[in-house]
Motif scaffolding. Structure first.
Motif, short mmCIF file in Angstrom:
data_model
loop_
_atom_site.label_atom_id
_atom_site.label_comp_id
_atom_site.label_asym_id
_atom_site.label_seq_id
_atom_site.Cartn_x
_atom_site.Cartn_y
_atom_site.Cartn_z
N CYS A 1 0.81 -1.23 0.00
CA CYS A 1 0.00 0.00 0.00
C CYS A 1 0.84 1.27 0.00
N GLY A 2 2.14 1.15 0.30
CA GLY A 2 3.01 2.32 0.31
C GLY A 2 2.87 3.17 1.56
N LYS A 3 2.09 2.70 2.53
CA LYS A 3 1.88 3.47 3.75
C LYS A 3 2.60 2.82 4.92
N SER A 4 2.54 3.51 6.08
CA SER A 4 3.13 2.96 7.30
C SER A 4 2.03 2.44 8.19
N HIS A 5 2.22 1.24 8.78
CA HIS A 5 1.21 0.69 9.66
C HIS A 5 1.82 -0.46 10.45
#
Length: 251
Positions: free
Chosen positions: A226-230
């Protein structure tokens, strides 16, 4: 000869009116007209006083009973009226009247003569002829302070002195400063707590049961899906399992 019942008497006088001094002046003028119309001067002094105290109403009658008048003055209508005049003059809020006088501007549709007449009526209650240096300073403080709440507090004070004005304004300023300090402390605590609840990139931490069990270090940045941080949990990735190329992959 006129009858006592040929003309309705003035309404009873409200001694608790905030502008009792002004209302009293108006009431006395109506009483004078009434007394002339019914030819009260032709009655005995006792009857004149009796009619006056009956018309003025029970509250003002009770006030008059506290006056230290001689037996002779108690039977003199003019002496009773003079005593009532002194009482209502002393009970008026001179500071309020001066404030009202200083802010009274000409209103739309009001002629200059009407405006001047209105000012004269207000000035009558301002007792300007007897104003003192302390009262001038008190009034200037009340007219000039920026806090409307404090000014309202001052205007509600009867027999407001310069000393009392300084006390109220000083206490208010200290109270405001203390409240601001309390707000700063509370805000600092909120910021500290909020910082502890945020993730490494500044977002609020998830609070589901599965997420609470994870350590602070269990984060992934720039997820390849997703290219996000989590968190390193596939269920929180918005792109996991949505593309065939990612089928069966985990974070």
């Amino acid at each position: 000869m006129s009858s006592f019942h040929s003309l309705p008497p003035p309404a009873t006088f409200n001694v608790d009116d905030r502008n009792a001094a002004e209302r009293w002046r108006e009431w006395r003028e109506r009483w004078k007209c009434y007394a002339v119309t019914i030819e009260l001067s032709k009655k005995t002094p006792e009857v004149q006083v009796s009619v006056l105290l009956t018309v003025i109403g029970p509250e003002a009658h009770e006030v008059s009973s506290t006056f230290q008048l001689s037996d002779e003055d108690q039977k003199d209508q003019n002496a009773v009226l003079a005593a009532l005049e002194r009482y209502f003059h002393l009970s008026k809020n001179t500071a309020f009247e001066r404030y009202h006088f200083n802010i009274r501007a000409q209103i739309d549709g009001e002629s200059f003569d009407q405006y001047v007449t209105a000012l004269r009526h207000i000035a009558w209650d301002c007792d300007i002829a007897n104003i003192t240096q302390e009262e001038i300073l008190r009034d200037r403080i009340m007219f000039g302070i920026s806090d409307d709440k404090v000014r309202d507090r001052l205007l509600r004070e009867r027999n407001l002195t310069l000393e009392r004005t300084l006390e109220i304004c000083g206490v208010s300023e200290v109270s405001i400063a203390q409240q601001e300090e309390i707000n700063r402390v509370l805000e600092s605590k909120v910021i500290t707590v909020s910082a502890k609840l945020k993730d490494p990139v500044g977002r609020m931490k998830p609070v589901t049961d599965v997420h609470r069990k994870l350590e602070e270090t269990d984060w992934i940045t720039d997820c390849r899906f997703c290219g996000k941080s989590h968190r390193k949990v596939k269920e929180v990735c918005p792109a996991w399992g949505k593309r065939s190329s990612m089928s069966g992959a985990t974070n």
